[in-house]
Design a protein around this motif. Structure first.
Motif, PDB file in Angstrom:
ATOM      1  N   GLU A   1     113.423  88.558  58.408  1.00  0.00           N
ATOM      2  CA  GLU A   1     113.183  89.959  58.067  1.00  0.00           C
ATOM      3  C   GLU A   1     114.440  90.812  58.123  1.00  0.00           C
ATOM      4  N   TRP A   2     115.246  90.663  59.177  1.00  0.00           N
ATOM      5  CA  TRP A   2     116.396  91.556  59.322  1.00  0.00           C
ATOM      6  C   TRP A   2     117.507  91.248  58.321  1.00  0.00           C
ATOM      7  N   ILE A   3     117.489  90.030  57.765  1.00  0.00           N
ATOM      8  CA  ILE A   3     118.503  89.629  56.789  1.00  0.00           C
ATOM      9  C   ILE A   3     118.070  89.972  55.369  1.00  0.00           C
ATOM     10  N   GLY A   4     116.805  89.688  55.057  1.00  0.00           N
ATOM     11  CA  GLY A   4     116.314  89.937  53.700  1.00  0.00           C
ATOM     12  C   GLY A   4     116.835  88.906  52.714  1.00  0.00           C
ATOM     13  N   LYS A   5     117.148  89.332  51.502  1.00  0.00           N
ATOM     14  CA  LYS A   5     117.608  88.412  50.464  1.00  0.00           C
ATOM     15  C   LYS A   5     119.092  88.104  50.633  1.00  0.00           C
ATOM     16  N   ILE A   6     119.452  86.863  50.293  1.00  0.00           N
ATOM     17  CA  ILE A   6     120.845  86.418  50.356  1.00  0.00           C
ATOM     18  C   ILE A   6     121.176  85.659  49.066  1.00  0.00           C
ATOM     19  N   PRO A   7     122.458  85.487  48.750  1.00  0.00           N
ATOM     20  CA  PRO A   7     122.827  84.688  47.577  1.00  0.00           C
ATOM     21  C   PRO A   7     122.256  83.274  47.669  1.00  0.00           C
TER      22      PRO A   7
ATOM     23  N   MET B   1     119.641  85.600  43.815  1.00  0.00           N
ATOM     24  CA  MET B   1     119.309  85.901  45.211  1.00  0.00           C
ATOM     25  C   MET B   1     118.033  85.163  45.608  1.00  0.00           C
ATOM     26  N   LYS B   2     117.925  84.862  46.877  1.00  0.00           N
ATOM     27  CA  LYS B   2     116.729  84.206  47.393  1.00  0.00           C
ATOM     28  C   LYS B   2     116.309  84.890  48.685  1.00  0.00           C
ATOM     29  N   ASP B   3     115.040  84.749  49.005  1.00  0.00           N
ATOM     30  CA  ASP B   3     114.532  85.325  50.256  1.00  0.00           C
ATOM     31  C   ASP B   3     114.974  84.428  51.412  1.00  0.00           C
ATOM     32  N   SER B   4     115.659  85.016  52.390  1.00  0.00           N
ATOM     33  CA  SER B   4     116.126  84.233  53.533  1.00  0.00           C
ATOM     34  C   SER B   4     114.974  83.818  54.451  1.00  0.00           C
ATOM     35  N   GLY B   5     113.857  84.531  54.343  1.00  0.00           N
ATOM     36  CA  GLY B   5     112.736  84.269  55.240  1.00  0.00           C
ATOM     37  C   GLY B   5     112.911  84.927  56.601  1.00  0.00           C
TER      38      GLY B   5
END
Length: 212
Positions: free
Chosen positions: A7-13, A1-5
């Motif tokens: 806020e409302w999304i958070g971490k994504i694959p 997982m990585k930080d999407s940068g």
């Protein structure tokens, strides 16, 4: 997982992207519909559906246009389009499975890249997404609608196309199963409520007596 940068999304694959809405969708501004010229109603529960169908399944009478309204002057909505309705701040964007036209008060947009419709249909109903679009409407109490422009500059999670479809198919199956359970529970509750009413009636009218 990585930080999407975002806020409302958070971490994504790791292999997912984030992309602004305007690079996935564009706004539709045509009028009329050469495929099927019928009036559609954007609804939170059923999506964008023919007004006649909404009246039938909801048992309500929707606000009707004047009899002499020229549908060719109303805004085009094609199958696969999404609609920003006047109540989107409550329930997100609506997806259309139908051809027709809607009131000019609504904003219509459609994909400009290959997407799985179902994935975005669910994304646009996510509570975090709805909270985010609400942050653009600080003047809601003054009647300010959600703007397509604000949405178009909003970052969205963008999985690979095949994965979008897998997610949509999974959610279709799971949500259908959950809805069936909810329906069954509601039927059980209705039967219990009827039994309670019957029990009260039988005892307060003397048809049954309490054993002492």
């Amino acid at each position: 997982m990585k930080d999407s940068g975002i806020e409302w999304i958070g971490k994504i694959p790791e292999h997912w992207k984030i992309q602004k809405g305007k690079y996935i969708f564009t706004q539709r501004s045509e009028k009329g519909n050469s495929i099927e010229l019928q009036l559609l109603s954007p609804t939170q529960k059923y999506g964008v559906i023919p007004q006649s169908l909404y009246d039938e399944i909801s048992g309500m009478n929707s606000v009707k246009l004047k009899e002499n309204t020229d549908f060719n002057l109303l805004k085009t909505c094609h199958k696969g389009d999404y609609c920003i309705s006047l109540r989107s701040f409550q329930g997100g964007f609506e997806y259309s499975k139908y051809e027709g036209v809607v009131s000019p008060a609504y904003q219509i947009f459609y994909p400009v890249i290959d997407i799985a419709d179902g994935y975005f249909k669910y994304l646009f109903k996510d509570k975090n997404f709805i909270e985010k679009i609400n942050s653009f409407t600080l003047s809601l109490r003054d009647g300010k609608p959600i703007s397509y422009f604000d949405f178009s500059n909003m970052y969205l999670p963008l999985p690979p196309l095949a994965e979008q479809q897998q997610i949509a198919d999974f959610l279709d199956a799971k949500c259908s199963s959950i809805d069936s359970i909810i329906t069954a529970k509601k039927q059980q509750l209705a039967k219990l409520e009827d039994y309670k009413k019957s029990l009260i009636y039988e005892y307060v009218t003397g048809k049954k007596q309490v054993s002492l």
